[in-house]
Scaffold this motif. Structure first.
Motif, short mmCIF file in Angstrom:
data_model
loop_
_atom_site.label_atom_id
_atom_site.label_comp_id
_atom_site.label_asym_id
_atom_site.label_seq_id
_atom_site.Cartn_x
_atom_site.Cartn_y
_atom_site.Cartn_z
N LYS A 1 0.84 -1.21 0.00
CA LYS A 1 0.00 0.00 0.00
C LYS A 1 0.87 1.26 0.00
CE LYS A 1 -4.22 -1.57 2.36
NZ LYS A 1 -5.02 -1.44 3.59
N LYS A 2 1.90 1.25 0.87
CA LYS A 2 2.80 2.42 0.93
C LYS A 2 3.49 2.63 -0.42
CE LYS A 2 3.73 2.45 5.87
NZ LYS A 2 4.73 2.29 6.92
N SER A 3 3.96 1.53 -0.99
CA SER A 3 4.63 1.64 -2.28
C SER A 3 3.67 2.18 -3.35
CB SER A 3 5.18 0.28 -2.73
OG SER A 3 6.14 -0.18 -1.83
N LEU A 4 2.46 1.70 -3.33
CA LEU A 4 1.44 2.14 -4.29
C LEU A 4 1.14 3.63 -4.12
CD1 LEU A 4 -0.33 1.10 -6.56
CD2 LEU A 4 -2.07 0.51 -4.86
N GLN A 5 1.03 4.04 -2.86
CA GLN A 5 0.77 5.45 -2.58
C GLN A 5 1.93 6.32 -3.05
OE1 GLN A 5 -0.04 5.58 1.61
NE2 GLN A 5 -2.20 5.00 1.38
N GLU A 6 3.15 5.85 -2.86
CA GLU A 6 4.33 6.63 -3.31
C GLU A 6 4.36 6.72 -4.83
OE1 GLU A 6 7.72 4.72 -1.59
OE2 GLU A 6 7.18 5.30 0.45
N LEU A 7 3.93 5.66 -5.50
CA LEU A 7 3.93 5.69 -6.96
C LEU A 7 2.84 6.64 -7.48
CD1 LEU A 7 4.40 1.94 -7.90
CD2 LEU A 7 6.01 3.80 -8.30
N GLN A 8 1.77 6.76 -6.74
CA GLN A 8 0.71 7.67 -7.20
C GLN A 8 1.13 9.07 -6.91
OE1 GLN A 8 -2.77 6.32 -5.07
NE2 GLN A 8 -3.19 4.67 -6.52
#
Length: 116
Positions: A109-116
């Motif tokens: 989730k954190k990685s996904l949020q950083e990518l967005q």
């Protein structure tokens, strides 16, 4: 005098024999009651352990039957404990995996949020 002493000794012996006879009768009665209590106890154990086997056709339950039934219950109890232990280990393992997956989801989730 010797004759008197002999008569007294015989009288004492007779009293002792009577007392021994009385004690023997009491002990015999006690043994009979103990046997009845043992039979009752065995029947109660079998009734609790295996109602279908208790007093089948009015037969007396033998010590060996009681011992075998208690041993069987003990074995079943041991198997139940082993199964419970195995299930606890399995549950613990699954909980650990679940925690690991949850941690990985959080990282994702954190990685996904950083990518967005």
């Amino acid at each position: 005098q010797a004759e008197e002493e002999l008569k007294e000794a015989c009288a004492r012996q007779a009293l002792q024999l009577q007392e021994m006879g009385r004690r023997e009768r009491l002990l015999t009665a006690d043994v009979g009651r103990a046997k009845e209590q043992l039979e009752s106890f065995k029947t109660q154990v079998m009734r609790v352990c295996s109602p279908a086997a208790a007093g089948v056709a009015g037969k007396a339950v033998t010590e060996q039957q009681v011992i075998e039934k208690v041993r069987q219950i003990s074995d079943e109890n041991q198997q139940s404990h082993e199964r419970e232990k195995h299930l606890q280990e399995e549950l613990s393992s699954r909980l650990s995996k679940e925690k690991e997956v949850s941690a990985n989801v959080e990282v994702f989730k954190k990685s996904l949020q950083e990518l967005q």
